[in-house]
Design a protein around this motif. Structure first.
Motif, PDB file in Angstrom:
ATOM      1  N   UNK A 225       0.703  -1.188  -0.163  1.00 39.69           N
ATOM      2  CA  UNK A 225      -0.004   0.135  -0.112  1.00 39.69           C
ATOM      3  C   UNK A 225       1.089   1.319   0.050  1.00 39.69           C
ATOM      4  N   UNK A 263       1.281  -0.500  10.883  1.00 40.18           N
ATOM      5  CA  UNK A 263      -0.248  -0.330  10.437  1.00 40.18           C
ATOM      6  C   UNK A 263      -0.338   1.253  10.300  1.00 40.18           C
ATOM      7  N   UNK A 266       0.290   2.215   6.868  1.00 40.25           N
ATOM      8  CA  UNK A 266      -1.047   2.098   6.059  1.00 40.25           C
ATOM      9  C   UNK A 266      -1.972   3.358   6.092  1.00 40.25           C
ATOM     10  N   UNK A 267      -2.046   3.488   7.546  1.00 39.23           N
ATOM     11  CA  UNK A 267      -3.130   4.650   7.703  1.00 39.23           C
ATOM     12  C   UNK A 267      -2.781   6.115   6.927  1.00 39.23           C
ATOM     13  N   UNK A 270      -2.970   5.935   3.448  1.00 33.94           N
ATOM     14  CA  UNK A 270      -4.416   6.211   3.066  1.00 33.94           C
ATOM     15  C   UNK A 270      -5.111   7.519   3.234  1.00 33.94           C
ATOM     16  N   UNK A 271      -4.447   8.362   4.447  1.00 36.12           N
ATOM     17  CA  UNK A 271      -5.117   9.519   4.425  1.00 36.12           C
ATOM     18  C   UNK A 271      -4.223  10.464   3.493  1.00 36.12           C
ATOM     19  N   UNK A 274      -3.334   8.014  -1.037  1.00 31.46           N
ATOM     20  CA  UNK A 274      -3.979   6.938  -1.033  1.00 31.46           C
ATOM     21  C   UNK A 274      -3.289   5.891  -2.027  1.00 31.46           C
ATOM     22  N   UNK A 284      -7.579   3.749  -7.440  1.00 29.38           N
ATOM     23  CA  UNK A 284      -8.337   3.922  -6.132  1.00 29.38           C
ATOM     24  C   UNK A 284      -9.847   4.076  -6.417  1.00 29.38           C
TER      25      UNK A 284
ATOM     26  N   UNK C 130     -10.195   6.617   7.217  1.00 29.12           N
ATOM     27  CA  UNK C 130      -9.411   6.786   6.153  1.00 29.12           C
ATOM     28  C   UNK C 130      -9.591   5.863   4.894  1.00 29.12           C
ATOM     29  N   UNK C 131     -10.224   4.784   4.982  1.00 31.23           N
ATOM     30  CA  UNK C 131     -10.411   3.758   3.856  1.00 31.23           C
ATOM     31  C   UNK C 131     -11.793   4.204   3.353  1.00 31.23           C
ATOM     32  N   UNK C 134     -12.102   5.504  -0.414  1.00 29.32           N
ATOM     33  CA  UNK C 134     -11.577   4.565  -1.096  1.00 29.32           C
ATOM     34  C   UNK C 134     -12.207   3.460  -1.565  1.00 29.32           C
ATOM     35  N   UNK C 135     -11.496   2.589  -2.576  1.00 32.93           N
ATOM     36  CA  UNK C 135     -12.316   1.327  -2.994  1.00 32.93           C
ATOM     37  C   UNK C 135     -12.351   0.443  -1.898  1.00 32.93           C
ATOM     38  N   UNK C 138      -9.557  -1.737   0.147  1.00 31.85           N
ATOM     39  CA  UNK C 138      -8.707  -1.064   1.334  1.00 31.85           C
ATOM     40  C   UNK C 138      -9.603  -1.063   2.653  1.00 31.85           C
ATOM     41  N   UNK C 146      -6.568  -4.667  11.653  1.00 30.73           N
ATOM     42  CA  UNK C 146      -6.605  -3.951  12.778  1.00 30.73           C
ATOM     43  C   UNK C 146      -6.661  -5.225  13.938  1.00 30.73           C
ATOM     44  N   UNK C 149      -3.159  -6.560  14.610  1.00 29.14           N
ATOM     45  CA  UNK C 149      -2.237  -5.577  15.058  1.00 29.14           C
ATOM     46  C   UNK C 149      -2.559  -5.364  16.701  1.00 29.14           C
TER      47      UNK C 149
END
Lengths: 288, 268, 336
Positions: A225, A263, A266-267, A270-271, A274, A284, C130-131, C134-135, C138, C146, C149
């Motif tokens: 990602x 993690x 990734x976040x 994406x913010x 993306x 996207x 945040x996702x 998006x598509x 994600x 999550x 983790x």
């Protein structure tokens, strides 16, 4: 200075873990969530060959590489091919397959310190006053070799060029006579082999436990990602970014936070951006 | 009827010299990878007119629509709607301001019934602001709009799932979806494609009626004859650039336009 | 030339008649509509009475929690288009939230559960925010990550009780409350959601699933509505997690276990997606089987994965979809 050296080692390790996943996604848009499972399976098979069947190290390694690669191809050819093109189903199905393997192995007892593989060359050497195991040097060497090998494979061999063609524009490649299902099978086989290779060179540094399988999946997805889904160059760069971030975290905060770094990466991606570092924008949103 | 005979009929009923354009597009540029989809496209849209956009496949017509309505960001240039800059705004904000579009590839809500397809836009902030569908009235309003666009009222048609309706009805549903927002400008992307001549013939009076009530249209079309019977002005695109602008007759007589459609040494 | 035939399906007459508002005027038609619903409600309500064995009593409650999770999954996946691979996220967040409310803030269990549902739901929604623009892929990836983790984090940092968890959480005090609490919640959510998907909010969400670009083109902020849907779904999961914590009187890492992510998906696939009641039926089938297989440890998960794989690859429609079809339509062969 040790941050630099360990950073490089960690980054290359991440790249090795992630490249198999990136390859399969980049070529056939198939998110193979069984990637982590294949990784651990390779280690397990090698262990079986070496410790249980006493086949000798090299033979065990080669056999497990071959078996995992074949399994990957079989997974595609007999299961994933039927749900090709439905990304959510692909994720669920490949994840289910990975779960099946990993939880099956866990039931079989793959936890604790019991399962280990020996390093290829024991001992260590001092580089710039930093002690580095030979095995870790091997990791970097193999990582570099894989990246170079992949690059030349996809730029100079017919099969590699065909794979790149499918990656860039599946429809156009199909019009040129390249069979996308065959290519997808090859890609999955190659990706699985890379997962196995990564496992066989990295697992001797620790134990073979099922938890690592999930961890590898998380890392591979994070690298993908951050680097941009489908971009190999991005994946390499992302591995270095995340790899160094992790080492710095270990040095200055605490080693337990490594997974959090992945993690957060990734976040954050994406913010902020993306599509990732080198991803293509159209990944996207749906085409309008 | 060829464009020559038509152009004299479709002048606007009012004097446009004092009005401001409702939409101003300036210097729009957008590339996808190596392909320059739009290059320095500029034009104005006057309130109450029907502007046709023509051009061969791949000339950037749909990209232009996407850029204007916010589905794709422009790389160069600006867009102003009712005097306010909208370039770069997300699509739902643009639609909220009254600039709506249909989709070339039809996108009804297939799992919902036809009349429920309209309840979705009737729930938008814009519709609520304008009091278009108060709670309890929405079904009636939806059926009214459907009747306006040609769905037979007391039949089962509005209650059929969109997936069960033929193309002609779906195209009207696309238009109805726009009407549910009481927009000021409708950009119709190939509304006529896939329709038979008689189906188009039944849509034309509807568009004329809407124009009469103050609606402004941009119509991207391939069906030139039908378009020219409606359009006041026409733009022609080729390879992402604007090659001609003017009345339908002027545009069709432009040699560059003929060449774009018919090839070099284009016919007479 | 041989005769070619195809299968034709037609709505039963009674189904068509019951679609109008006059359905309540005829006994036959009212029965057609009511019998399935009433038997479901009665069946669920009678379950804790019929089952005497205390062990299986508890299993019913667990079935209820999984049922709630599965319905939440079905809602998001088939009515909004978002596939969540992380039911465990909601269970874990809700569970820990309720345990903390109970132990640290002294809130009684009956209050802590709804509180955890709301707060947990909000927290999960923020984590997933945040996702949302998006598509869908994600969203799937992030919901998957999550729980993995978080469980790792809790273990490694030894926070929130670490591997030992938070013991001594207040229970329900009354076995009937314990059993009927979840069943009532389940019924309320089931029928509530069935209503919701036909109201305006639900229609917009279904529009988003069918075609989010068209929804945007209507001036509606898709991200905002997705967030609402995610909040609803996660709140359900958090309620379930909170319930579990007060059932076992303990909160631990196992709240983030894979079971909670996989079983809802398997239950939905088996029971029939898109029906909201199918996942409940699926849970009624899967969870008891899961309990029977308890001695096999994590091999259970391997077993569900196998089932899941089978159903997905065979593209089976699921139990309730089949059942509804048989109930509402009849099939016959017709000549072409």
């Amino acid at each position: 200075m040790d941050i630099l050296i360990y950073g490089v080692i960690n980054s290359v390790s991440l790249a090795l873990m992630a490249l198999g996943f990136t390859l399969v996604y980049g070529i056939s848009r198939l998110p193979n969530f069984a990637h982590g499972a294949l990784y651990i399976l390779a280690g397990f098979l090698s262990w079986v060959g070496f410790r249980s069947l006493h086949l000798g190290y090299v033979l065990s390694v080669l056999l497990s590489l071959a078996l995992v690669s074949l399994l990957g191809m079989a997974m595609y050819r007999f299961f994933l091919i039927r749900i090709r093109g439905m990304p959510i189903s692909e994720i669920i199905a490949s994840y289910a397959m990975g779960l099946f393997i990993l939880e099956g192995l866990r039931w079989r007892g793959l936890k604790g310190m019991t399962f280990t593989l020996p390093v290829v060359v024991p001992g260590s050497v001092d580089i710039l006053d930093v002690p580095v195991d030979y095995q870790r040097l091997l990791v970097v060497a193999i990582g570099a070799a894989v990246v170079l090998g992949l690059w030349s494979f996809t730029h100079y061999t017919r099969l590699g060029l065909a794979l790149r063609g499918i990656a860039q524009d599946e429809q156009a490649a199909m019009m040129l006579g390249i069979d996308s299902d065959v290519m997808a099978t090859v890609a999955t086989g190659l990706g699985s082999a890379l997962a196995a290779l990564a496992a066989l060179v990295l697992l001797p540094l620790g134990n073979i436990v099922v938890e690592t399988g999930y961890q590898v999946l998380i890392y591979a997805v994070a690298v993908c990602i951050v680097g941009g889904l489908g971009s190999w160059g991005g994946a390499v760069l992302a591995s270095f970014l995340i790899g160094f971030a992790q080492i710095i975290t270990v040095a200055y905060i605490q080693s337990h936070f490594q997974v959090v770094v992945a993690l957060l990466a990734i976040i954050l991606t994406l913010i902020v951006r993306p599509s990732g570092l080198f991803g293509r924008q159209k990944e996207l949103e749906e085409r309008v | 009827m060829g464009p020559e005979e038509v152009s004299s009929v479709r002048t606007l009923g009012k004097d446009m010299s004092s009005e401001r354009p409702i939409l101003e597009v300036e210097g729009i540029g957008r590339a996808f990878g190596g392909l320059q989809a739009l290059r320095d496209v500029s034009f104005s849209l006057w309130p109450g007119e029907i502007l046709g956009v023509i051009g061969p496949n791949g000339s950037g017509k749909t990209t232009l629509v996407n850029v204007i309505t916010g589905f794709i960001k422009p790389e160069q240039g600006k867009i102003r709607f009712k005097g306010r800059e909208i370039s770069g705004l997300p699509p739902h904000r643009v639609a909220d301001m009254g600039l709506v579009r249909t989709f070339q590839i039809m996108r009804p809500y297939y799992s919902l019934e036809a009349y429920r397809n309209l309840i979705v836009p009737l729930n938008s902030p814009r519709a609520r602001r304008m009091g278009l569908g108060r709670w309890g009235e929405r079904e009636t309003v939806s059926l009214d709009i459907l009747e306006e666009i040609g769905f037979e009222r007391d039949s089962f048609v509005p209650y059929k799932k969109a997936s069960a309706l033929p193309t002609g009805y779906l195209k009207r549903l696309e238009l109805a979806r726009c009407l549910a927002l009481k927009p000021e400008v409708i950009i119709a992307d190939e509304l006529f494609s896939g329709l038979s001549a008689s189906e188009i013939a039944s849509l034309v009076p509807l568009i004329e009626k809407l124009q009469m009530s103050g609606m402004t249209f941009i119509m991207v079309e391939h069906r030139l004859r039908e378009l020219f019977s409606l359009a006041n002005r026409v733009l022609a695109l080729d390879f992402g650039t604007l090659i001609s602008q003017g009345s339908p007759k002027e545009v069709m007589e432009n040699p560059r336009v003929r060449e774009a459609y018919l090839g070099p040494g284009g016919g007479d | 030339m041989e005769v070619q035939r195809r299968k034709e399906r037609i709505d039963r007459g009674i189904k068509v008649r019951t679609e109008s508002i006059y359905a309540v005027s005829s006994r036959e038609e009212a029965a057609y509509l009511l019998v399935p619903r009433v038997s479901l409600i009665l069946g669920l309500l009678l379950l804790p009475i019929v089952v005497q064995n205390p062990y299986w009593h508890r299993v019913i409650t667990v079935v209820g929690v999984y049922g709630l999770l599965a319905i939440a999954f079905d809602f998001l996946a088939h009515f909004v288009g978002l596939v969540s691979l992380g039911g465990a996220l909601a269970i874990g967040v809700g569970g820990y939230a309720s345990a903390l409310a109970n132990k640290a803030l002294g809130v009684s269990s009956l209050l802590a559960i709804p509180l955890a549902g709301l707060v947990g739901g909000a927290l999960c929604t923020m984590l997933l925010l945040p996702c949302l623009p998006l598509r869908g892929i994600y969203f799937a990836i992030v919901t998957l990550m999550y729980p993995l983790v978080f469980s790792r984090l809790i273990e490694a940092l030894n926070i929130l009780g670490g591997t030992d968890g938070i013991p001594g959480v207040q229970g329900f005090g009354n076995p009937w409350v314990e059993s009927y609490g979840i069943i009532l919640m389940l019924l309320v959510w089931l029928f509530g959601l069935r209503r919701l998907v036909n109201e305006d909010l639900g229609l917009i969400l279904r529009g988003v699933k069918d075609n989010d670009q068209a929804v945007r083109a209507s001036g509606i902020s898709v991200t905002r509505y997705k967030a609402v849907a995610v909040f609803i779904s996660c709140s359900m999961g958090c309620l379930g997690g909170a319930y579990l914590v007060h059932l076992y009187m303990w909160a631990g890492i196992s709240l983030f276990a894979m079971d909670f992510s996989v079983i809802p998906i398997a239950a939905t696939v088996i029971g029939g997606g898109g029906t909201l009641v199918g996942p409940l039926v699926g849970s009624l089938i899967l969870v008891p089987i899961s309990e029977l297989l308890r001695e096999f440890g994590t091999l259970r998960i391997a077993f569900y994965s196998l089932i899941l794989m089978g159903f997905i690859v065979l593209r089976s429609e699921g139990l309730m979809v089949w059942a509804q079809r048989r109930y509402h339509q009849f099939e016959r062969w017709v000549r072409i």
